[in-house]
Design a protein around this motif. Sequence first.
Motif, PDB file in Angstrom:
ATOM      1  N   ARG A 373       0.823  -1.207   0.000  1.00  0.00           N
ATOM      2  CA  ARG A 373       0.000   0.000   0.000  1.00  0.00           C
ATOM      3  C   ARG A 373       0.857   1.257   0.000  1.00  0.00           C
ATOM      4  O   ARG A 373       0.537   2.250  -0.668  1.00  0.00           O
ATOM      5  N   ARG A 374       1.951   1.222   0.731  1.00  0.00           N
ATOM      6  CA  ARG A 374       2.838   2.372   0.753  1.00  0.00           C
ATOM      7  C   ARG A 374       3.429   2.608  -0.623  1.00  0.00           C
ATOM      8  O   ARG A 374       3.556   3.751  -1.088  1.00  0.00           O
ATOM      9  N   LEU A 376       2.049   1.756  -3.537  1.00  0.00           N
ATOM     10  CA  LEU A 376       1.009   2.275  -4.406  1.00  0.00           C
ATOM     11  C   LEU A 376       0.744   3.757  -4.140  1.00  0.00           C
ATOM     12  O   LEU A 376       0.541   4.555  -5.043  1.00  0.00           O
ATOM     13  N   THR A 377       0.775   4.126  -2.858  1.00  0.00           N
ATOM     14  CA  THR A 377       0.537   5.523  -2.482  1.00  0.00           C
ATOM     15  C   THR A 377       1.635   6.433  -3.004  1.00  0.00           C
ATOM     16  O   THR A 377       1.384   7.518  -3.530  1.00  0.00           O
ATOM     17  N   SER A 378       2.898   5.961  -2.909  1.00  0.00           N
ATOM     18  CA  SER A 378       4.021   6.777  -3.370  1.00  0.00           C
ATOM     19  C   SER A 378       3.999   6.959  -4.883  1.00  0.00           C
ATOM     20  O   SER A 378       4.359   8.005  -5.405  1.00  0.00           O
ATOM     21  N   ARG A 379       3.536   5.925  -5.627  1.00  0.00           N
ATOM     22  CA  ARG A 379       3.466   6.047  -7.086  1.00  0.00           C
ATOM     23  C   ARG A 379       2.310   6.943  -7.519  1.00  0.00           C
ATOM     24  O   ARG A 379       2.383   7.616  -8.545  1.00  0.00           O
ATOM     25  N   ALA A 380       1.227   6.949  -6.705  1.00  0.00           N
ATOM     26  CA  ALA A 380       0.082   7.804  -7.022  1.00  0.00           C
ATOM     27  C   ALA A 380       0.447   9.282  -6.826  1.00  0.00           C
ATOM     28  O   ALA A 380      -0.006  10.147  -7.554  1.00  0.00           O
TER      29      ALA A 380
END
Length: 380
Positions: A373-374, A376-380
């Motif tokens: 999740r971290r 995915l959040t950083s790529r978003a």
Amino acid sequence: MRQYGMLIALVALLAVFQIWTGGDVLLPRNVSNIINQNGYILILAIGMMIVIINGHIDLSVGSIAGFSGAAAAVMMLEHDIPWQLALFLALLIGAAIGAWQGFWIAYVGLPSFIVTLAGMLLFRGATRILLEGRTWSGLPQGFQDINQGFLPEVGPDTNYHNLTVLLGLAVCAVVVIQEWRTRRQQRDYDLNVLPRELFVLKCAAIVAAVMAFSLTLASYRGAPVVLLILGGLLVLLGFVMRNSVIGRHVYALGGNRAAAQLSGVKYRRVTMAVFINMGVLSALAGCVFTARTGTATTGAGNLFELEAIAAAFIGGASMSGGVGTVLGAVIGGLVLGVLDNGMQLLKIGEDWQQVIKGLVLLIAVAFDVWNKRRGLTSRA
């Protein structure tokens, strides 16, 4: 964090139990016992890690281990087959079982969970039939030495096991050379590398850890035979997963099967190879366990699959596949082994041992989910 988190956790766990037990955990005899007691689980964990990386699961490894160990015992005791040949035939049995299950998964398209669950029930019953519901004992000493034996003594009396010390020095030399070659290749491709001072410090730490471990074993009876088996598997399968085409295909299929197949990866062949490998390792683990106990019993292999799966996930495997290393599986298995050993030395009840191990597994999987999740959040 994914690569080094569990290694740091293992070191911290050893330090904590070393203090709580008054120094008993790292006594040479206890270190040797940890290796011998958990050798079969570490073998299974290596194979299970590869299966999970490929995007599957295998619930039958404990039953295959029990059946293969029983088959080896029956061949030696009932048919007077030499133990070396019995061991080889047991590994062939494991390979055949792995191919059988791989066929249903890869070519028929059945879920691995269902196929291996059926295999767990099938080979558990087959073990009882093969052993006629009784315990077989009196196995040859050569076979028992697979798990109970140590490297022979050679050379002058130095208060240490000479072969084990030489083996430790050889491992240090190989590791340092490999680290240097990897650093040079990274620089040739203009990749980021550690500063020279940190690189030297890293190599020194590796040498210190390997020699401390070697000298600990050398001060007791030397390196156990099962440690050599584990070392060979770690080097061989680690190389295959890192550097070979089939290893990259295993990772690709676990990461994204559709994209891998569109890229030309042969899903059926790779999956068959993965399950044949798992079958062979299950048979080897079964023989190692049978050699340790010196008997073949109908209960052999019970819950081995859960220990292997837990070791793989604790060692960094991902629920979705495509992530993990062979070394990580060994580290995960050692975390469980040190937990078991430390709690036994502290005389913690078996009920609480299960609770603690369950919490460790839950935390490991939760860490994997959080890490994803971290990302995915950083790529978003």
